[in-house]
Design a protein around this motif. Sequence first.
Motif, PDB file in Angstrom:
ATOM      1  N   UNK A  68     -52.445 -12.675  -9.010  1.00  0.00           N
ATOM      2  CA  UNK A  68     -51.134 -12.070  -9.211  1.00  0.00           C
ATOM      3  C   UNK A  68     -50.579 -11.660  -7.863  1.00  0.00           C
ATOM      4  N   UNK A  69     -49.322 -11.997  -7.610  1.00  0.00           N
ATOM      5  CA  UNK A  69     -48.717 -11.730  -6.314  1.00  0.00           C
ATOM      6  C   UNK A  69     -47.307 -11.164  -6.488  1.00  0.00           C
ATOM      7  N   UNK A  70     -46.739 -10.671  -5.411  1.00  0.00           N
ATOM      8  CA  UNK A  70     -45.316 -10.319  -5.335  1.00  0.00           C
ATOM      9  C   UNK A  70     -44.928 -10.495  -3.870  1.00  0.00           C
ATOM     10  N   UNK A  71     -44.291 -11.609  -3.554  1.00  0.00           N
ATOM     11  CA  UNK A  71     -44.062 -11.941  -2.148  1.00  0.00           C
ATOM     12  C   UNK A  71     -43.059 -11.010  -1.483  1.00  0.00           C
ATOM     13  N   UNK A  72     -42.062 -10.545  -2.244  1.00  0.00           N
ATOM     14  CA  UNK A  72     -41.052  -9.636  -1.711  1.00  0.00           C
ATOM     15  C   UNK A  72     -40.862  -8.506  -2.706  1.00  0.00           C
ATOM     16  N   UNK A  73     -41.304  -7.320  -2.331  1.00  0.00           N
ATOM     17  CA  UNK A  73     -41.212  -6.166  -3.220  1.00  0.00           C
ATOM     18  C   UNK A  73     -40.789  -4.949  -2.393  1.00  0.00           C
ATOM     19  N   UNK A  74     -39.499  -4.639  -2.436  1.00  0.00           N
ATOM     20  CA  UNK A  74     -38.967  -3.470  -1.728  1.00  0.00           C
ATOM     21  C   UNK A  74     -39.440  -3.413  -0.277  1.00  0.00           C
ATOM     22  N   UNK A  75     -39.393  -4.562   0.389  1.00  0.00           N
ATOM     23  CA  UNK A  75     -39.764  -4.617   1.800  1.00  0.00           C
ATOM     24  C   UNK A  75     -41.244  -4.789   2.061  1.00  0.00           C
ATOM     25  N   UNK A  76     -42.059  -4.853   1.026  1.00  0.00           N
ATOM     26  CA  UNK A  76     -43.491  -5.083   1.184  1.00  0.00           C
ATOM     27  C   UNK A  76     -43.865  -6.472   0.666  1.00  0.00           C
ATOM     28  N   UNK A  77     -45.008  -6.949   1.115  1.00  0.00           N
ATOM     29  CA  UNK A  77     -45.495  -8.291   0.808  1.00  0.00           C
ATOM     30  C   UNK A  77     -46.846  -8.157   0.103  1.00  0.00           C
ATOM     31  N   UNK A  78     -46.868  -8.374  -1.200  1.00  0.00           N
ATOM     32  CA  UNK A  78     -48.103  -8.358  -1.977  1.00  0.00           C
ATOM     33  C   UNK A  78     -48.593  -9.779  -2.259  1.00  0.00           C
ATOM     34  N   UNK A  79     -48.129 -10.712  -1.461  1.00  0.00           N
ATOM     35  CA  UNK A  79     -48.591 -12.105  -1.502  1.00  0.00           C
ATOM     36  C   UNK A  79     -49.659 -12.306  -0.442  1.00  0.00           C
ATOM     37  N   UNK A  80     -49.416 -11.748   0.724  1.00  0.00           N
ATOM     38  CA  UNK A  80     -50.347 -11.891   1.836  1.00  0.00           C
ATOM     39  C   UNK A  80     -49.788 -12.806   2.904  1.00  0.00           C
ATOM     40  N   UNK A  81     -50.309 -12.673   4.114  1.00  0.00           N
ATOM     41  CA  UNK A  81     -49.912 -13.539   5.208  1.00  0.00           C
ATOM     42  C   UNK A  81     -48.563 -13.187   5.793  1.00  0.00           C
ATOM     43  N   UNK A  82     -47.924 -14.178   6.427  1.00  0.00           N
ATOM     44  CA  UNK A  82     -46.661 -13.946   7.114  1.00  0.00           C
ATOM     45  C   UNK A  82     -45.548 -13.612   6.126  1.00  0.00           C
ATOM     46  N   UNK A  83     -44.609 -12.783   6.569  1.00  0.00           N
ATOM     47  CA  UNK A  83     -43.483 -12.367   5.750  1.00  0.00           C
ATOM     48  C   UNK A  83     -42.220 -13.083   6.193  1.00  0.00           C
ATOM     49  N   UNK A  84     -41.423 -13.516   5.219  1.00  0.00           N
ATOM     50  CA  UNK A  84     -40.148 -14.162   5.541  1.00  0.00           C
ATOM     51  C   UNK A  84     -39.092 -13.088   5.745  1.00  0.00           C
ATOM     52  N   UNK A  85     -38.499 -13.063   6.952  1.00  0.00           N
ATOM     53  CA  UNK A  85     -37.575 -11.999   7.341  1.00  0.00           C
ATOM     54  C   UNK A  85     -36.127 -12.436   7.359  1.00  0.00           C
ATOM     55  N   UNK A  86     -35.845 -13.633   6.855  1.00  0.00           N
ATOM     56  CA  UNK A  86     -34.469 -14.097   6.817  1.00  0.00           C
ATOM     57  C   UNK A  86     -34.275 -15.334   7.664  1.00  0.00           C
ATOM     58  N   UNK A  87     -33.122 -16.018   7.513  1.00  0.00           N
ATOM     59  CA  UNK A  87     -32.884 -17.282   8.225  1.00  0.00           C
ATOM     60  C   UNK A  87     -32.964 -17.168   9.739  1.00  0.00           C
ATOM     61  N   UNK A  88     -32.608 -16.033  10.305  1.00  0.00           N
ATOM     62  CA  UNK A  88     -32.605 -15.898  11.763  1.00  0.00           C
ATOM     63  C   UNK A  88     -34.005 -15.718  12.346  1.00  0.00           C
ATOM     64  N   UNK A  89     -34.882 -15.044  11.591  1.00  0.00           N
ATOM     65  CA  UNK A  89     -36.214 -14.742  12.114  1.00  0.00           C
ATOM     66  C   UNK A  89     -37.314 -15.590  11.495  1.00  0.00           C
ATOM     67  N   UNK A  90     -37.047 -16.148  10.308  1.00  0.00           N
ATOM     68  CA  UNK A  90     -38.058 -16.968   9.658  1.00  0.00           C
ATOM     69  C   UNK A  90     -39.284 -16.165   9.274  1.00  0.00           C
TER      70      UNK A  90
END
Length: 310
Positions: A68-90
Amino acid sequence: MTLNVTHVHGDRVTVSAGDADLLAYVYRPDPDPYESRKPYIHPLRTLAGNLVTGYRPSDHRWHKGVQMTASHLSGQNFWGGNSYLGPDQGYQRVPERVGWMRHDGFSAVDAAGGRLDIAEDLTWISYGGEEWAREQRGVAVHSVDEAAGAYVLDWSIRLTNIRSEPLRFGSPTTAGREMAGYTGLQWRGPRDFTGGQVLTPAGPSTDQETMGTPAAEMPWIAFTAEHDDVDAHSTLVFAHAPENLGEDAIHPSHWFVRSVPIPTVAFSWAFFEEFALEPQQSFAFRYRIVVADGAWDQDRVAGHLAGLAW
């Protein structure tokens, strides 16, 4: 067929049937917090003993079987690994965004004849140590069918917001990356499943055609592939419970499907749009995975699902 269940306390619950070790539900925390510590199922095998999950592959070390995961949850990453910060930062390595799920205990680990039912209590915790959500999880193994060469794995979640502010669920797509709506219950296949065949109720399909499809229009998909090492195929069927697709669901679900470059399927609950869970409110979903030997076609999948009660 009788299921044999072993509970190694503080570590895992394992299930076997006949000569096959079917699965291990591992709840011991992994050592690396950057991979988002959480319980998972690995290995997962068919009745013939063929492996159908991957664990810590070189491309995504935080992919662990079924979890069970949640890749984007109120600014936190419960998926793990790198976080996607938007088109400009990737994608960026931001450890302080990675939360985790604490195993608080089992209220039941019940095995009787051909069925196992696990009821687990968990807490979702931010990187900073704040308790954000309480989860009641159910994992069941049942409906072992030797003639069909298949059995059923069910996974349920009921999540309650224990913060004083809303929890906002999203995905990389809601953050600006097209067709990357992964979040929710995720399966990662073994390396030899790369390039496998995607099936839908309408017939053979591709990951590109299936990606982002509303679950209300396609309540199940299947993934079949040929193994290395052994002369065999295996098929996994992913299905939504009926209530996931109705008006009572907190948000519409969509399919996240990749066959290449990696084999993975997620029951995405926030593919294209965010949704909010208000303080003290809850949502629930139920999912099903049929684990089968052989290369099934859509008619065989549909027929088998029709014979299984929810």
